[in-house]
Design an enzyme around this catalytic site. Structure first.
Site, PDB file in Angstrom:
ATOM      1  N   THR A  67      11.799  69.185 -16.010  1.00 64.90           N
ATOM      2  CA  THR A  67      10.415  69.542 -15.698  1.00 64.90           C
ATOM      3  C   THR A  67      10.415  70.955 -15.125  1.00 64.90           C
ATOM      4  O   THR A  67      11.137  71.240 -14.165  1.00 64.90           O
ATOM      5  CB  THR A  67       9.847  68.552 -14.661  1.00 64.90           C
ATOM      6  OG1 THR A  67      10.043  67.237 -15.159  1.00 64.90           O
ATOM      7  CG2 THR A  67       8.368  68.809 -14.431  1.00 64.90           C
ATOM      8  N   LYS A  84       3.476  67.958 -18.930  1.00 71.92           N
ATOM      9  CA  LYS A  84       4.411  67.209 -18.068  1.00 71.92           C
ATOM     10  C   LYS A  84       4.072  67.372 -16.585  1.00 71.92           C
ATOM     11  O   LYS A  84       3.978  66.396 -15.840  1.00 71.92           O
ATOM     12  CB  LYS A  84       5.843  67.682 -18.332  1.00 71.92           C
ATOM     13  CG  LYS A  84       6.876  67.112 -17.379  1.00 71.92           C
ATOM     14  CD  LYS A  84       6.998  65.609 -17.511  1.00 71.92           C
ATOM     15  CE  LYS A  84       7.580  64.983 -16.251  1.00 71.92           C
ATOM     16  NZ  LYS A  84       7.764  63.539 -16.387  1.00 71.92           N
ATOM     17  N   ARG A 118      -0.743  61.684 -11.262  1.00 69.63           N
ATOM     18  CA  ARG A 118      -0.296  60.432 -10.655  1.00 69.63           C
ATOM     19  C   ARG A 118      -0.271  60.572  -9.133  1.00 69.63           C
ATOM     20  O   ARG A 118      -0.726  59.695  -8.401  1.00 69.63           O
ATOM     21  CB  ARG A 118       1.095  60.060 -11.188  1.00 69.63           C
ATOM     22  CG  ARG A 118       1.553  58.700 -10.700  1.00 69.63           C
ATOM     23  CD  ARG A 118       2.746  58.163 -11.461  1.00 69.63           C
ATOM     24  NE  ARG A 118       3.263  56.965 -10.820  1.00 69.63           N
ATOM     25  CZ  ARG A 118       2.728  55.767 -10.949  1.00 69.63           C
ATOM     26  NH1 ARG A 118       1.682  55.579 -11.708  1.00 69.63           N
ATOM     27  NH2 ARG A 118       3.244  54.730 -10.318  1.00 69.63           N
ATOM     28  N   GLY A 137       7.972  59.413  -2.905  1.00 70.42           N
ATOM     29  CA  GLY A 137       9.273  60.093  -2.863  1.00 70.42           C
ATOM     30  C   GLY A 137       9.761  60.424  -4.253  1.00 70.42           C
ATOM     31  O   GLY A 137       8.978  60.501  -5.203  1.00 70.42           O
ATOM     32  N   CYS A 182      10.588  63.838  -8.675  1.00 70.90           N
ATOM     33  CA  CYS A 182       9.544  64.391  -9.554  1.00 70.90           C
ATOM     34  C   CYS A 182       8.196  64.597  -8.870  1.00 70.90           C
ATOM     35  O   CYS A 182       7.712  65.726  -8.782  1.00 70.90           O
ATOM     36  CB  CYS A 182       9.401  63.499 -10.775  1.00 70.90           C
ATOM     37  SG  CYS A 182      10.913  63.460 -11.758  1.00 70.90           S
ATOM     38  N   LYS A 233       7.505  67.324  -6.282  1.00 71.93           N
ATOM     39  CA  LYS A 233       7.596  68.753  -6.585  1.00 71.93           C
ATOM     40  C   LYS A 233       6.775  69.208  -7.795  1.00 71.93           C
ATOM     41  O   LYS A 233       6.459  70.390  -7.907  1.00 71.93           O
ATOM     42  CB  LYS A 233       9.061  69.152  -6.833  1.00 71.93           C
ATOM     43  CG  LYS A 233       9.638  68.468  -8.083  1.00 71.93           C
ATOM     44  CD  LYS A 233      10.633  69.331  -8.807  1.00 71.93           C
ATOM     45  CE  LYS A 233      11.376  68.598  -9.889  1.00 71.93           C
ATOM     46  NZ  LYS A 233      10.585  67.954 -10.946  1.00 71.93           N
TER      47      LYS A 233
HETATM   48  N1  LIG Z   1      14.396  61.112 -12.617  1.00 73.71           N
HETATM   49  C1  LIG Z   1      13.374  60.932 -13.399  1.00 73.71           C
HETATM   50  O1  LIG Z   1      12.911  59.813 -13.501  1.00 73.71           O
HETATM   51  C2  LIG Z   1      12.752  62.065 -14.193  1.00 73.71           C
HETATM   52  C3  LIG Z   1      11.708  61.782 -15.040  1.00 73.71           C
HETATM   53  C4  LIG Z   1      11.149  62.779 -15.798  1.00 73.71           C
HETATM   54  C5  LIG Z   1      11.610  64.078 -15.682  1.00 73.71           C
HETATM   55  N2  LIG Z   1      12.619  64.370 -14.829  1.00 73.71           N
HETATM   56  C6  LIG Z   1      13.073  65.751 -14.749  1.00 73.71           C
HETATM   57  O2  LIG Z   1      14.319  65.864 -15.424  1.00 73.71           O
HETATM   58  C7  LIG Z   1      15.171  66.797 -14.748  1.00 73.71           C
HETATM   59  C8  LIG Z   1      16.476  66.133 -14.377  1.00 73.71           C
HETATM   60  O3  LIG Z   1      16.210  65.088 -13.455  1.00 73.71           O
HETATM   61  P1  LIG Z   1      17.273  63.976 -13.111  1.00 73.71           P
HETATM   62  O4  LIG Z   1      16.518  62.954 -12.350  1.00 73.71           O
HETATM   63  O5  LIG Z   1      18.023  63.533 -14.306  1.00 73.71           O
HETATM   64  O6  LIG Z   1      18.242  64.822 -12.157  1.00 73.71           O
HETATM   65  P2  LIG Z   1      19.689  64.387 -11.610  1.00 73.71           P
HETATM   66  O7  LIG Z   1      19.875  65.125 -10.341  1.00 73.71           O
HETATM   67  O8  LIG Z   1      19.822  62.891 -11.621  1.00 73.71           O
HETATM   68  O9  LIG Z   1      20.677  64.941 -12.717  1.00 73.71           O
HETATM   69  C9  LIG Z   1      20.929  66.274 -12.916  1.00 73.71           C
HETATM   70  C10 LIG Z   1      22.387  66.397 -13.306  1.00 73.71           C
HETATM   71  O10 LIG Z   1      22.621  67.728 -13.755  1.00 73.71           O
HETATM   72  C11 LIG Z   1      23.879  68.160 -13.240  1.00 73.71           C
HETATM   73  N3  LIG Z   1      23.898  69.623 -13.259  1.00 73.71           N
HETATM   74  C12 LIG Z   1      23.366  70.485 -12.366  1.00 73.71           C
HETATM   75  N4  LIG Z   1      23.552  71.744 -12.758  1.00 73.71           N
HETATM   76  C13 LIG Z   1      24.223  71.679 -13.924  1.00 73.71           C
HETATM   77  C14 LIG Z   1      24.700  72.647 -14.822  1.00 73.71           C
HETATM   78  N5  LIG Z   1      24.504  73.946 -14.576  1.00 73.71           N
HETATM   79  N6  LIG Z   1      25.334  72.253 -15.935  1.00 73.71           N
HETATM   80  C15 LIG Z   1      25.520  70.935 -16.190  1.00 73.71           C
HETATM   81  N7  LIG Z   1      25.108  69.948 -15.366  1.00 73.71           N
HETATM   82  C16 LIG Z   1      24.453  70.323 -14.254  1.00 73.71           C
HETATM   83  C17 LIG Z   1      23.925  67.550 -11.866  1.00 73.71           C
HETATM   84  O11 LIG Z   1      25.236  67.541 -11.358  1.00 73.71           O
HETATM   85  C18 LIG Z   1      23.364  66.149 -12.160  1.00 73.71           C
HETATM   86  O12 LIG Z   1      24.372  65.260 -12.594  1.00 73.71           O
HETATM   87  C19 LIG Z   1      14.357  67.323 -13.584  1.00 73.71           C
HETATM   88  O13 LIG Z   1      13.717  68.503 -13.929  1.00 73.71           O
HETATM   89  C20 LIG Z   1      13.345  66.236 -13.353  1.00 73.71           C
HETATM   90  O14 LIG Z   1      12.172  66.724 -12.728  1.00 73.71           O
HETATM   91  C21 LIG Z   1      13.216  63.385 -14.097  1.00 73.71           C
END
Ligand SMILES: NC(=O)c1ccc[n+]([C@@H]2O[C@H](COP(=O)([O-])OP(=O)(O)OC[C@H]3O[C@@H](n4cnc5c(N)ncnc54)[C@H](O)[C@@H]3O)[C@@H](O)[C@H]2O)c1
Length: 472
Positions: A145, A232, A239, A287, A290, A293
């Site tokens: 995101t 997105k 929400r 919390g 997502c 922020k």
């Molecule tokens: N968690 C959710 O339910 C959700 C839903 C929709 C969108 N998102 C979005 O998706 C994105 C990822 O969220 P997430 O929840 O999977 O995060 P997360 O923290 O669970 O996973 C991110 C992963 O990326 C790795 N990482 C960081 N920098 C890196 C790099 N330079 N190269 C390779 N790996 C690297 C981290 O070590 C971690 O394992 C965010 O932007 C979030 O807003 C998350």
């Protein structure tokens, strides 16, 4: 549309090898689902070998999910695709050069929400690595995101700078935001419609080729990359706004001595013929990574992607930012309910033993990013309470001790405060809990409408619950 890019892609042939950067809540299920598609040959999960996340590499390669909590189907699918050698996790980013398509699912937090300063450090490092090893004809998709304007701005610039290639001419670039919720990651990716926004038509088409095979019920919704970024961030902002509206109404109901849930049932009954009030539920706070922020990404979008000055009431707060403030206030309200309930039995927070039930921000999950339990914990500790925390899924969290034994946490407590709607807490038996607490007038503060107040009050509890003005 660039004929040059179209030609390079045609020469390259169909997408066969896919790289996914970032093995987190989004990257792991996305990679596993790509790997389960017959026509894709190989999926590589790229994960930094960092102190905090490096452990995931061996775990994933052993077919084990690093995500705990209930995530239906994920462990089985990971075992299947790692066992058949279609999916592998690696810290070797030079292998990006082997990929036909690369997606990035890296965290995108905010360093300073007030001044709208994001922390794109991890994302930029990821984009640089992709650029460094990018080959002509590769598709790059940002799934994280991001602030509107990032794909066609910062990401494009870095990729071009690192690779010496030109986006839209030598490689394809798109944003395809993830729309998953923890607890139903696989199902959401397969069943939700997929927003796909390329920086040009060729990029959008190539991204559609990547995502179509993983969709079971969902359909593709194509648009521009900036429209996809706004979609997105706005869907999460809405929400958060709707939760804030429910929270504010809950506070009003408490003040007027009525039951929010009666009011909610009344409001919700007005539907049909296109009418909906879409009323959500109030609670102890919002919390996660997502919702806490994404409002700020949308707000920042005006700075990054704004083409004309924003026309908006002068000096008025953005209603989205105001909603964030209301939701961030809810742990303070939990503290106030605790204070009031203790005062009614002649006690104060200072010196009281508080059992906090639930540390994760969402039920039946181990996801404890930005949990509202943390500000409440801080307020209680600051006020001199003795606090113990229970959570069945969260293993650890910086600077606090989280216990698995519910009875041990509740033993001798003056107050139990429910912060998360974990399934276990719906089974709490008032008589048993009262015996374990060992207090004449035990207190229960329900931040998630988990218990039946009448049963607890009849068993001798002092009850307070968010939105329960009728029984508070
Ligand atoms: N968690 C959710 O339910 C959700 C839903 C929709 C969108 N998102 C979005 O998706 C994105 C990822 O969220 P997430 O929840 O999977 O995060 P997360 O923290 O669970 O996973 C991110 C992963 O990326 C790795 N990482 C960081 N920098 C890196 C790099 N330079 N190269 C390779 N790996 C690297 C981290 O070590 C971690 O394992 C965010 O932007 C979030 O807003 C998350």
């Amino acid at each position: 549309m660039s004929d040059k890019l179209q030609k390079i892609i045609e020469e390259r042939g169909p997408i066969k090898k896919i790289g996914v950067l970032g093995m987190g809540y989004v990257g792991i299920p996305a990679a596993a689902l790509f790997a389960d598609v017959d026509k894709f040959e190989k999926v590589l999960g790229f994960q930094r070998n960092s102190a905090s996340s490096g452990y995931k590499i061996d775990m994933i390669n052993a077919g084990e999910s690093p995500l705990k909590g209930e995530e239906p189907g994920l462990e089985d699918l990971l075992r299947k695709v790692t066992g058949s050698n279609k999916f592998e996790c690696t810290p070797d980013f030079s292998r990006i050069a082997e990929m036909d398509a690369v997606t990035l699912a890296i965290q995108t937090p905010f360093e300073n929400p007030t001044d709208l300063i994001p922390d794109f450090g991890a994302l930029i490092e990821g984009i640089r690595n992709v650029g460094r090893y990018l080959t002509p004809g590769t598709l790059v998709v940002l799934e994280s995101t991001i602030t509107p304007g990032t794909t066609n701005g910062m990401a494009k610039e870095i990729l071009e700078e690192e690779s010496g290639l030109i986006a839209g001419e030598d490689f394809a670039l798109a944003h395809a935001p993830e729309r998953v919720m923890v607890g139903r990651l696989l199902r959401n990716i397969q069943e939700h419609d997929r927003i796909v926004g390329g920086i040009d038509n060729t990029s959008t088409e190539r991204a559609i080729e990547l995502y179509s095979p993983v969709l079971t019920k969902g359909k593709i919704i194509p648009m521009t990359s900036t429209a996809a970024e706004v979609t997105k961030t706005a869907e999460n902002t809405f929400r958060d706004l709707q939760i804030a509206a429910a929270n504010q109404l809950a506070l009003y109901c408490e003040s007027m001595g009525i039951n929010f849930y009666d009011v909610r049932a009344g409001i919700d009954s007005l539907k049909g013929e296109g009418i909906t009030r879409a009323i959500l539920y109030p609670g102890a706070g919002v919390g996660g990574h997502c919702l806490t922020k994404d409002t700020y990404h949308l707000e920042r979008g005006i700075e990054i992607a704004g083409k004309t000055p924003l026309d908006y009431p002068e000096n008025a707060d953005s209603i989205y930012v105001l909603a964030r403030k209301v939701n961030d206030f809810m742990p303070n309200h939990m503290f106030k309910l605790t204070e009031d309930a203790l005062a009614s039995v002649g006690k104060s927070v200072k010196g009281s033993k508080i059992a906090m039930l639930g540390w994760a921000f969402i039920n039946d999950s181990d996801d404890a990013r930005n949990p509202p339990s943390e500000p409440l914990y801080d307020l209680l500790i600051e006020a001199g309470a003795e606090v113990r925390i229970h959570d069945p899924h969260v293993l650890d969290y910086p600077n606090v001790t989280i216990e698995k034994d519910l009875n041990a946490v509740v033993d001798g407590a003056d107050v139990i405060a429910i912060l998360t709607g974990h399934s276990d807490y719906f089974k709490l038996n008032p008589a048993d809990i009262k015996t374990t607490m060992g207090k004449d007038k035990p207190v229960i503060i329900d931040g998630r409408n988990v218990v039946d107040p009448t049963k607890f009050i009849d068993s001798g509890f002092v009850y307070r619950g968010i939105g329960r003005g009728d029984v508070n």
